[in-house]
Design a protein around this motif. Structure first.
Motif, PDB file in Angstrom:
ATOM      1  N   ALA A   1       0.832  -1.206   0.000  1.00 24.43           N
ATOM      2  CA  ALA A   1       0.000   0.000   0.000  1.00 24.43           C
ATOM      3  C   ALA A   1       0.867   1.255   0.000  1.00 24.43           C
ATOM      4  O   ALA A   1       0.582   2.225  -0.724  1.00 24.43           O
ATOM      5  CB  ALA A   1      -0.934  -0.005   1.209  1.00 24.43           C
ATOM      6  N   LYS A   2       1.940   1.241   0.778  1.00 25.05           N
ATOM      7  CA  LYS A   2       2.833   2.398   0.816  1.00 25.05           C
ATOM      8  C   LYS A   2       3.552   2.580  -0.518  1.00 25.05           C
ATOM      9  O   LYS A   2       3.712   3.710  -0.995  1.00 25.05           O
ATOM     10  CB  LYS A   2       3.849   2.246   1.945  1.00 25.05           C
ATOM     11  CG  LYS A   2       3.239   2.442   3.310  1.00 25.05           C
ATOM     12  CD  LYS A   2       4.285   2.318   4.406  1.00 25.05           C
ATOM     13  CE  LYS A   2       3.635   2.508   5.769  1.00 25.05           C
ATOM     14  NZ  LYS A   2       4.636   2.502   6.850  1.00 25.05           N
TER      15      LYS A   2
ATOM     16  N   ARG B   1       2.167   6.696  -7.000  1.00 24.65           N
ATOM     17  CA  ARG B   1       1.237   7.771  -7.394  1.00 24.65           C
ATOM     18  C   ARG B   1       1.866   9.140  -7.183  1.00 24.65           C
ATOM     19  O   ARG B   1       1.753  10.033  -8.029  1.00 24.65           O
ATOM     20  CB  ARG B   1      -0.063   7.661  -6.603  1.00 24.65           C
ATOM     21  CG  ARG B   1      -0.991   6.557  -7.082  1.00 24.65           C
ATOM     22  CD  ARG B   1      -2.370   6.671  -6.439  1.00 24.65           C
ATOM     23  NE  ARG B   1      -2.349   6.367  -5.017  1.00 24.65           N
ATOM     24  CZ  ARG B   1      -2.431   5.140  -4.504  1.00 24.65           C
ATOM     25  NH1 ARG B   1      -2.543   4.107  -5.314  1.00 24.65           N
ATOM     26  NH2 ARG B   1      -2.412   4.956  -3.209  1.00 24.65           N
ATOM     27  N   ARG B   2       2.547   9.309  -6.060  1.00 29.63           N
ATOM     28  CA  ARG B   2       3.150  10.606  -5.763  1.00 29.63           C
ATOM     29  C   ARG B   2       4.294  10.927  -6.722  1.00 29.63           C
ATOM     30  O   ARG B   2       4.424  12.070  -7.183  1.00 29.63           O
ATOM     31  CB  ARG B   2       3.621  10.638  -4.320  1.00 29.63           C
ATOM     32  CG  ARG B   2       2.449  10.606  -3.340  1.00 29.63           C
ATOM     33  CD  ARG B   2       2.897  10.561  -1.906  1.00 29.63           C
ATOM     34  NE  ARG B   2       3.494  11.846  -1.552  1.00 29.63           N
ATOM     35  CZ  ARG B   2       4.032  12.095  -0.370  1.00 29.63           C
ATOM     36  NH1 ARG B   2       4.064  11.159   0.558  1.00 29.63           N
ATOM     37  NH2 ARG B   2       4.548  13.272  -0.116  1.00 29.63           N
TER      38      ARG B   2
ATOM     39  N   ASP C   1       2.452   1.655  -3.464  1.00 31.41           N
ATOM     40  CA  ASP C   1       1.455   2.168  -4.411  1.00 31.41           C
ATOM     41  C   ASP C   1       1.272   3.665  -4.242  1.00 31.41           C
ATOM     42  O   ASP C   1       1.189   4.416  -5.225  1.00 31.41           O
ATOM     43  CB  ASP C   1       0.115   1.450  -4.228  1.00 31.41           C
ATOM     44  CG  ASP C   1       0.140   0.012  -4.716  1.00 31.41           C
ATOM     45  OD1 ASP C   1       1.063  -0.344  -5.482  1.00 31.41           O
ATOM     46  OD2 ASP C   1      -0.771  -0.760  -4.329  1.00 31.41           O
ATOM     47  N   GLU C   2       1.211   4.137  -3.004  1.00 28.31           N
ATOM     48  CA  GLU C   2       1.065   5.568  -2.747  1.00 28.31           C
ATOM     49  C   GLU C   2       2.290   6.328  -3.240  1.00 28.31           C
ATOM     50  O   GLU C   2       2.166   7.397  -3.848  1.00 28.31           O
ATOM     51  CB  GLU C   2       0.863   5.820  -1.246  1.00 28.31           C
ATOM     52  CG  GLU C   2       0.815   7.266  -0.866  1.00 28.31           C
ATOM     53  CD  GLU C   2      -0.337   8.044  -1.471  1.00 28.31           C
ATOM     54  OE1 GLU C   2      -0.235   9.279  -1.575  1.00 28.31           O
ATOM     55  OE2 GLU C   2      -1.350   7.422  -1.862  1.00 28.31           O
ATOM     56  N   LEU C   3       3.472   5.782  -3.015  1.00 28.45           N
ATOM     57  CA  LEU C   3       4.690   6.437  -3.496  1.00 28.45           C
ATOM     58  C   LEU C   3       4.730   6.492  -5.015  1.00 28.45           C
ATOM     59  O   LEU C   3       5.169   7.495  -5.592  1.00 28.45           O
ATOM     60  CB  LEU C   3       5.926   5.724  -2.954  1.00 28.45           C
ATOM     61  CG  LEU C   3       6.202   5.947  -1.468  1.00 28.45           C
ATOM     62  CD1 LEU C   3       7.364   5.063  -1.014  1.00 28.45           C
ATOM     63  CD2 LEU C   3       6.512   7.403  -1.193  1.00 28.45           C
TER      64      LEU C   3
ATOM     65  N   SER D   1       2.912  12.001  -9.991  1.00 29.29           N
ATOM     66  CA  SER D   1       2.435  13.382  -9.910  1.00 29.29           C
ATOM     67  C   SER D   1       3.591  14.365 -10.015  1.00 29.29           C
ATOM     68  O   SER D   1       3.502  15.385 -10.710  1.00 29.29           O
ATOM     69  CB  SER D   1       1.684  13.589  -8.596  1.00 29.29           C
ATOM     70  OG  SER D   1       1.303  14.931  -8.455  1.00 29.29           O
TER      71      SER D   1
END
Length: 74
Positions: free
Chosen positions: A25-26, A32-33, A28-30, A36
């Protein structure tokens, strides 16, 4: 029901799976960031290229003005 404790190996595997899911999960968030940030950086490059083109046009116009007013050294 028996009050038999869980198998130690299964308990450890469950804990490892839970930890792995948190890490996924972490990550995946990284991802995405970072995506961006890359998108925003690409937009900055586009903006800088636009500003450079605009300055080039202004430089050309200034050269023509200087020539017309005889402000350039021959």
């Amino acid at each position: 029901m028996t009050d038999e404790p869980d198998n130690l190996v299964l308990t450890i595997l469950r804990d490892m799976r839970a930890g792995q899911q948190r890490l996924e999960a972490k990550v995946d968030e990284l991802v995405r960031r970072v995506s961006s940030v890359e998108t925003n950086l690409a937009q900055v490059h586009v903006d800088l290229a636009g500003q450079a083109a605009r300055m080039d046009r202004m430089d050309g116009r200034l050269d023509r003005i200087e020539k017309r007013l005889n402000l350039v050294d021959a």
